[in-house]
Design a protein around this motif. Structure first.
Motif, PDB file in Angstrom:
ATOM      1  N   GLY A 133      10.358   2.631  53.693  1.00 33.23           N
ATOM      2  CA  GLY A 133      11.396   3.468  54.288  1.00 33.23           C
ATOM      3  C   GLY A 133      11.398   3.324  55.803  1.00 33.23           C
ATOM      4  O   GLY A 133      10.696   2.512  56.381  1.00 33.23           O
ATOM      5  N   ARG A 134      12.234   4.107  56.442  1.00 40.32           N
ATOM      6  CA  ARG A 134      12.366   4.042  57.891  1.00 40.32           C
ATOM      7  C   ARG A 134      11.064   4.424  58.581  1.00 40.32           C
ATOM      8  O   ARG A 134      10.433   5.411  58.237  1.00 40.32           O
ATOM      9  CB  ARG A 134      13.487   4.969  58.358  1.00 40.32           C
ATOM     10  CG  ARG A 134      14.874   4.520  57.939  1.00 40.32           C
ATOM     11  CD  ARG A 134      15.899   5.561  58.296  1.00 40.32           C
ATOM     12  NE  ARG A 134      15.687   6.789  57.535  1.00 40.32           N
ATOM     13  CZ  ARG A 134      16.335   7.923  57.771  1.00 40.32           C
ATOM     14  NH1 ARG A 134      17.208   7.992  58.757  1.00 40.32           N
ATOM     15  NH2 ARG A 134      16.113   8.992  57.032  1.00 40.32           N
ATOM     16  N   ARG A 135      10.671   3.625  59.558  1.00 41.56           N
ATOM     17  CA  ARG A 135       9.463   3.905  60.331  1.00 41.56           C
ATOM     18  C   ARG A 135       9.834   3.727  61.802  1.00 41.56           C
ATOM     19  O   ARG A 135       9.618   2.686  62.403  1.00 41.56           O
ATOM     20  CB  ARG A 135       8.322   2.966  59.926  1.00 41.56           C
ATOM     21  CG  ARG A 135       8.014   3.002  58.441  1.00 41.56           C
ATOM     22  CD  ARG A 135       6.927   2.023  58.055  1.00 41.56           C
ATOM     23  NE  ARG A 135       5.614   2.453  58.507  1.00 41.56           N
ATOM     24  CZ  ARG A 135       4.515   1.717  58.358  1.00 41.56           C
ATOM     25  NH1 ARG A 135       4.578   0.537  57.790  1.00 41.56           N
ATOM     26  NH2 ARG A 135       3.352   2.160  58.785  1.00 41.56           N
ATOM     27  N   ARG A 136      10.433   4.750  62.355  1.00 43.37           N
ATOM     28  CA  ARG A 136      10.997   4.640  63.690  1.00 43.37           C
ATOM     29  C   ARG A 136       9.912   4.506  64.754  1.00 43.37           C
ATOM     30  O   ARG A 136       8.782   4.962  64.569  1.00 43.37           O
ATOM     31  CB  ARG A 136      11.890   5.844  63.974  1.00 43.37           C
ATOM     32  CG  ARG A 136      11.190   7.192  63.980  1.00 43.37           C
ATOM     33  CD  ARG A 136      12.193   8.337  64.009  1.00 43.37           C
ATOM     34  NE  ARG A 136      11.519   9.629  64.126  1.00 43.37           N
ATOM     35  CZ  ARG A 136      11.284  10.225  65.282  1.00 43.37           C
ATOM     36  NH1 ARG A 136      11.652   9.645  66.404  1.00 43.37           N
ATOM     37  NH2 ARG A 136      10.672  11.389  65.329  1.00 43.37           N
ATOM     38  N   LEU A 137      10.285   3.888  65.861  1.00 41.11           N
ATOM     39  CA  LEU A 137       9.358   3.629  66.952  1.00 41.11           C
ATOM     40  C   LEU A 137       9.674   4.468  68.186  1.00 41.11           C
ATOM     41  O   LEU A 137       9.094   4.253  69.250  1.00 41.11           O
ATOM     42  CB  LEU A 137       9.402   2.135  67.320  1.00 41.11           C
ATOM     43  CG  LEU A 137       9.044   1.166  66.191  1.00 41.11           C
ATOM     44  CD1 LEU A 137       9.334  -0.263  66.622  1.00 41.11           C
ATOM     45  CD2 LEU A 137       7.590   1.315  65.793  1.00 41.11           C
ATOM     46  N   ASP A 138      10.567   5.433  68.041  1.00 44.60           N
ATOM     47  CA  ASP A 138      11.023   6.210  69.188  1.00 44.60           C
ATOM     48  C   ASP A 138       9.875   6.855  69.958  1.00 44.60           C
ATOM     49  O   ASP A 138       9.887   6.895  71.198  1.00 44.60           O
ATOM     50  CB  ASP A 138      11.978   7.321  68.730  1.00 44.60           C
ATOM     51  CG  ASP A 138      13.195   6.787  68.005  1.00 44.60           C
ATOM     52  OD1 ASP A 138      13.013   6.022  67.041  1.00 44.60           O
ATOM     53  OD2 ASP A 138      14.319   7.145  68.387  1.00 44.60           O
ATOM     54  N   LEU A 144       5.355  15.175  72.489  1.00 44.80           N
ATOM     55  CA  LEU A 144       5.788  14.173  71.519  1.00 44.80           C
ATOM     56  C   LEU A 144       6.757  14.773  70.512  1.00 44.80           C
ATOM     57  O   LEU A 144       6.615  15.932  70.103  1.00 44.80           O
ATOM     58  CB  LEU A 144       4.584  13.589  70.776  1.00 44.80           C
ATOM     59  CG  LEU A 144       3.531  12.847  71.615  1.00 44.80           C
ATOM     60  CD1 LEU A 144       2.514  12.192  70.698  1.00 44.80           C
ATOM     61  CD2 LEU A 144       4.178  11.817  72.520  1.00 44.80           C
ATOM     62  N   ASP A 145       7.730  13.975  70.084  1.00 41.07           N
ATOM     63  CA  ASP A 145       8.690  14.458  69.094  1.00 41.07           C
ATOM     64  C   ASP A 145       8.109  14.443  67.695  1.00 41.07           C
ATOM     65  O   ASP A 145       8.630  15.096  66.787  1.00 41.07           O
ATOM     66  CB  ASP A 145       9.986  13.639  69.151  1.00 41.07           C
ATOM     67  CG  ASP A 145       9.769  12.171  68.834  1.00 41.07           C
ATOM     68  OD1 ASP A 145       8.638  11.685  69.029  1.00 41.07           O
ATOM     69  OD2 ASP A 145      10.722  11.499  68.402  1.00 41.07           O
ATOM     70  N   GLU A 146       7.018  13.714  67.469  1.00 38.85           N
ATOM     71  CA  GLU A 146       6.285  13.732  66.206  1.00 38.85           C
ATOM     72  C   GLU A 146       4.833  13.360  66.494  1.00 38.85           C
ATOM     73  O   GLU A 146       4.546  12.675  67.475  1.00 38.85           O
ATOM     74  CB  GLU A 146       6.901  12.763  65.183  1.00 38.85           C
ATOM     75  CG  GLU A 146       6.833  11.312  65.597  1.00 38.85           C
ATOM     76  CD  GLU A 146       7.231  10.358  64.491  1.00 38.85           C
ATOM     77  OE1 GLU A 146       7.314  10.798  63.328  1.00 38.85           O
ATOM     78  OE2 GLU A 146       7.447   9.176  64.786  1.00 38.85           O
ATOM     79  N   ALA A 147       3.946  13.807  65.624  1.00 44.09           N
ATOM     80  CA  ALA A 147       2.514  13.523  65.817  1.00 44.09           C
ATOM     81  C   ALA A 147       2.186  12.142  65.264  1.00 44.09           C
ATOM     82  O   ALA A 147       1.393  11.984  64.337  1.00 44.09           O
ATOM     83  CB  ALA A 147       1.667  14.598  65.147  1.00 44.09           C
ATOM     84  N   SER A 148       2.811  11.133  65.847  1.00 40.51           N
ATOM     85  CA  SER A 148       2.619   9.754  65.409  1.00 40.51           C
ATOM     86  C   SER A 148       1.241   9.257  65.826  1.00 40.51           C
ATOM     87  O   SER A 148       0.867   9.349  66.995  1.00 40.51           O
ATOM     88  CB  SER A 148       3.707   8.866  66.026  1.00 40.51           C
ATOM     89  OG  SER A 148       3.364   7.500  65.943  1.00 40.51           O
ATOM     90  N   VAL A 149       0.501   8.687  64.865  1.00 39.85           N
ATOM     91  CA  VAL A 149      -0.837   8.176  65.175  1.00 39.85           C
ATOM     92  C   VAL A 149      -0.738   6.966  66.098  1.00 39.85           C
ATOM     93  O   VAL A 149      -1.380   6.917  67.153  1.00 39.85           O
ATOM     94  CB  VAL A 149      -1.597   7.816  63.881  1.00 39.85           C
ATOM     95  CG1 VAL A 149      -2.961   7.217  64.224  1.00 39.85           C
ATOM     96  CG2 VAL A 149      -1.781   9.045  63.010  1.00 39.85           C
ATOM     97  N   THR A 150       0.062   5.979  65.720  1.00 41.01           N
ATOM     98  CA  THR A 150       0.177   4.783  66.549  1.00 41.01           C
ATOM     99  C   THR A 150       0.876   5.099  67.869  1.00 41.01           C
ATOM    100  O   THR A 150       0.536   4.534  68.908  1.00 41.01           O
ATOM    101  CB  THR A 150       0.926   3.673  65.799  1.00 41.01           C
ATOM    102  OG1 THR A 150       2.192   4.167  65.334  1.00 41.01           O
ATOM    103  CG2 THR A 150       0.116   3.184  64.607  1.00 41.01           C
ATOM    104  N   GLY A 151       1.853   6.011  67.833  1.00 47.25           N
ATOM    105  CA  GLY A 151       2.520   6.407  69.063  1.00 47.25           C
ATOM    106  C   GLY A 151       1.556   7.076  70.025  1.00 47.25           C
ATOM    107  O   GLY A 151       1.540   6.788  71.229  1.00 47.25           O
TER     108      GLY A 151
END
Length: 435
Positions: A124-129, A165-172
């Motif tokens: 599915g979608r995995r955005r990079l924003d 952050l807009d999401e708690a992205s691990v890689t972000g």
């Protein structure tokens, strides 16, 4: 394209040693770009995604020496940024989602970088924003070329800043931390991911001379420094592999000891599998799972159906929902699996239904598993692995099934699990690689 031929229906007995964590390795390897001094990393898993990332680092000019089977020495003294313009870089970086994490270190140290739209699992979608919005908050200028599908970033003067952050992205989170450690001033990251892998990255960077506080929380503060030095680091055991082996033991009614689990870093993982009725004993840093012919899914206190869903750490990791789902097939009881993050990650359940599982796919994010309690075994079929975690879930199902199963696209499994066929065959499985 290679495939696994699996002869199922057997129980196993023996020990399985856990590999180094894939998700940590991808971050830690990129961090070697932050210093010209040598960095030694131990417990590196020998899996496709990690080995491809090491190739990309070498192509950029990082000197790589293999100390032993799982330890490497890296020296990023002479980096060739012109390699970013080559077709070879485009081809390799676009095939590996983990390549996105070279951006932060290159921006911090050299002030610019670029990367093609990265690949990875089809879930599915995995955005990079989150990555790029964080870089922009630090002062970077970002451009996306829709024709070449390249992300280009100029960051000649990074300045620390408060970032929500807009999401708690691990890689972000990892990327922004690595960009901020050499930025001027103080950076505060709120709603940061706080997985053990992020904690490991922060502690490694601190040993290199970075100034980071709030490690382990979702509020991280970074005081920029002029430069970083070399260090030595050991990667944690892979928590996803630990959960996979717990599910394997239950589904195949096997007696397995999982060695070197890094239990203190597993969070709620053992507890969630315990809710499925799986017995386990913690023996030092090992998990012993006795052979269980039956295991019963628990209910909530009011008697309602158990729900297992994913959440940012310290919640349950989304990478193990596929394993929980397949493990529940032969349990007694019912469980609702709620995959919140990726809308295509549950689509592999049609293969499990073909094998005889009782599963209702409610929508792209939810599936209800009605355990069959070993009233009959699953049957072997021909199927294909859509992503790393679904691939291992299908492998577990195949090992528990009667007859022969063929799992095509086994390269997906090799991306995350080191020599999985060899290790499982050593305790009694029958897995053969075929073309």
């Amino acid at each position: 394209m290679s495939a696994f031929q699996v002869i199922g229906g057997k129980s196993f007995k023996g020990e399985l040693k856990v590999q180094g964590a894939k998700n940590e390795a991808l971050q830690i390897l990129c961090a070697v770009l932050l210093t010209p001094e040598p960095v030694i990393i131990h417990n590196i898993p020998q899996i496709r995604d990690v080995l491809k990332l090491i190739e990309i680092l070498q192509d950029l000019g990082v000197k790589v020496d293999k100390i032993n089977s799982h330890s490497y020495r890296f020296e990023a003294r002479n980096i060739n940024l012109e390699h970013l313009e080559t077709p070879a870089y485009t081809q390799k970086a676009s095939a590996l989602r983990g390549s996105i994490m070279i951006l932060g270190p290159l921006l911090a140290r050299f002030g610019k970088s670029k990367i093609p739209k990265p690949g990875g699992d089809k879930i599915g979608r995995r955005r990079l924003d989150t990555h790029f919005l964080g870089f922009q908050e630090l002062g970077a200028k970002f451009n996306y070329n829709s024709k070449t599908e390249f992300y280009e970033i100029d960051a000649t003067n990074l300045q620390g800043k408060y970032i929500l952050l807009d999401e708690a992205s691990v890689t972000g989170t990892a990327n922004i931390i690595m960009a901020a450690v050499l930025a001027k001033g103080t950076t505060t990251i709120y709603h940061a991911a706080c997985e053990p892998y992020i904690q490991q990255l922060c502690r490694m960077l601190c040993r290199m001379g970075a100034k980071i506080s709030g490690i382990g929380s979702n509020l991280i503060t970074i005081e920029g420094v002029e430069s970083l030095q070399g260090t030595e680091h050991t990667i944690l055991p892979d928590m996803i592999e630990v959960g996979s082996f717990i599910g394997l033991a239950a589904m195949t009614a096997s007696e397995i000891t999982i060695k070197n689990c890094g239990i203190e870093h597993l969070g709620c993982i053992p507890r969630v599998f315990g809710k499925l009725g799986i017995q386990m004993e913690l023996r030092g840093d090992d998990i012993y799972i006795p052979a269980q012919e039956h295991y019963q899914i628990s209910t909530f206190i009011d008697g309602s159906i158990l729900k297992v869903d994913d959440a940012p750490w310290p919640g349950f990791t989304p990478d193990l929902l596929s394993i929980v789902l397949v493990t529940a097939i032969q349990a007694e009881g019912t469980v609702l699996i709620h995959q919140k993050m990726f809308e295509s990650r549950l689509f592999f359940v049609d293969k499990l239904i073909d094998m005889g599982a009782q599963i209702i796919l409610n929508d792209p994010h939810r599936a209800t598993v009605i355990g069959i309690n070993r009233k009959y075994p699953l049957r072997g079929i021909k199927m294909s692995s859509p992503d790393i975690r679904a691939g291992v879930a299908l492998l577990i199902a195949a090992l528990s099934a009667e007859g022969v199963s063929i799992i095509e696209n086994s390269e997906q499994i090799d991306r995350g699990y080191e020599n999985i066929d060899g290790r499982l065959n050593a305790i009694g499985a029958e897995i053969r690689r075929i073309s």
